[in-house]
Design a protein around this motif. Structure first.
Motif, short mmCIF file in Angstrom:
data_model
loop_
_atom_site.label_atom_id
_atom_site.label_comp_id
_atom_site.label_asym_id
_atom_site.label_seq_id
_atom_site.Cartn_x
_atom_site.Cartn_y
_atom_site.Cartn_z
N UNK A 26 -7.56 37.41 28.05
CA UNK A 26 -7.07 36.87 26.93
C UNK A 26 -5.65 37.05 27.32
N UNK A 27 -5.02 38.01 27.60
CA UNK A 27 -4.03 38.42 27.70
C UNK A 27 -3.20 37.48 28.39
N UNK A 32 0.57 33.06 29.91
CA UNK A 32 0.76 31.96 30.53
C UNK A 32 1.47 30.67 30.28
N UNK A 33 1.01 31.02 29.23
CA UNK A 33 2.55 30.01 28.21
C UNK A 33 3.79 30.45 27.56
N UNK A 37 4.63 32.38 36.22
CA UNK A 37 4.62 33.28 37.00
C UNK A 37 3.75 34.80 36.81
N UNK A 38 4.06 35.30 36.28
CA UNK A 38 3.71 36.70 35.83
C UNK A 38 2.12 36.76 36.47
N UNK A 39 1.12 35.74 34.70
CA UNK A 39 0.43 35.23 34.39
C UNK A 39 -0.21 35.00 35.65
N UNK A 40 -0.22 34.59 36.87
CA UNK A 40 -0.63 34.15 37.82
C UNK A 40 -0.90 35.11 38.77
#
Length: 317
Positions: A26-27, A32-33, A37-40
């Motif tokens: 969830x975080x 991602x929005x 890059x960090x989310x991926x």
């Protein structure tokens, strides 16, 4: 003192693990929005593959994203007029970038060793450092019409210049910067290298001071010739990170071989340390005799030129 073995600090039950994974997903969905890059990165790679130098990975991948987006318009701007040669070059460069991205998975999964090697990291950071300097040269000289430090032109009957040294350096340095940095990573490996804090040499102030002067020199050049100052300052920061890591990994006396951990809570539960490796050619006198004795008694101590691990670590999981 080194920590040996895989003794768990605290056991995580299945319910807690599921709750942590849901919270993590969830975080990163929300992240991602803000920063895809960090989310991926958080969702696609193992936690310990970036644990040893998180800021280096963070800066490098943000640079690559900016570089691939901006470099095409800088080195091969699309022509508003009908100019098939210029537009074809832009399309070919776009395909070139796609092939570079496709090589990430292939190099990581098929070429890089499953057990990370120290010489790979050393070569990778040194090569990345030199490549970043070459790429900065390309960015500085690309817009100096009539003032190229070095230029080689092959002119056809249509009087089009089809080769310029700055563009050549751009393609070559982009490729090698990308590939050399992959040598320092262990995204799809089974075992990674960690340098204990007591064995790290961090001349950050010295390298930082030199790169502040380096950045000032770039700004002075910018006042004389216009070029993309943002990318060049980004490269100065990368140069600092690469030089610092090159020094740390080249001068270290010993290091740890550790099994990868997929999630942060897995790492907190068990660090996955396999053995303590001492570089035979380095200064053994600087390593505590008690540490060597304790390691050898428990079977965790090995020399770097005679590392013997379970065969499972060399296979693809």
């Amino acid at each position: 003192m080194f920590y040996y073995g895989n003794r768990a600090n605290s056991k995580i039950d299945a319910e807690t693990r599921g709750r942590l994974q849901s919270r993590h997903a969830l975080f990163n969905l929300l992240l991602f929005f803000i920063n895809p890059i960090v989310s991926f990165s958080n969702l696609s790679v193992q936690f310990t593959s970036v644990y040893t130098s998180p800021w280096t990975h963070f800066i490098v991948w943000h640079f690559f994203a900016s570089h691939f987006i901006l470099s095409q318009s800088i080195f091969y701007p699309l022509s508003e007029e009908r100019n098939d040669i210029k537009n074809n070059r832009w399309c070919l460069t776009f395909v070139y970038h796609l092939l570079l991205f496709a090589s990430i998975y292939y190099v990581s999964s098929e070429i890089l060793p499953r057990v990370q090697k120290l010489w790979n990291i050393q070569l990778g950071f040194i090569g990345s450092l030199v490549s970043s300097w070459c790429l900065m040269f390309a960015y500085i000289t690309v817009d100096l019409d009539g003032f190229y430090l070095v230029s080689l032109k092959l002119v056809l009957s249509c009087n089009h210049t089809i080769f310029q040294i700055s563009r050549c350096v751009y393609h070559v340095s982009t490729f090698f910067l990308f590939q050399f940095f992959l040598l320092t990573t262990s995204y799809l490996g089974n075992v990674y290298i960690d340098i204990p804090s007591e064995n790290r040499m961090k001349p950050a102030f010295l390298f930082g001071s030199l790169h502040v002067l380096f950045g000032c020199a770039v700004l002075v050049v910018y006042t004389k010739f216009m070029f993309n100052i943002t990318i060049c300052l980004f490269l100065v920061i990368l140069s600092f990170m690469f030089s610092l890591n090159s020094y740390n990994y080249s001068t270290v006396n010993s290091y740890l071989l550790c099994e990868h951990r997929r999630w942060k809570w897995d790492f907190q539960e068990s660090k996955g340390i396999i053995c303590h490796v001492i570089r035979r050619r380095r200064h053994l006198s600087k390593i505590l005799d008690s540490t060597i004795y304790l390691s050898s008694q428990k079977g965790y101590f090995q020399y770097d030129d005679d590392i013997q691990l379970d065969q499972k670590y060399y296979k693809k999981y």
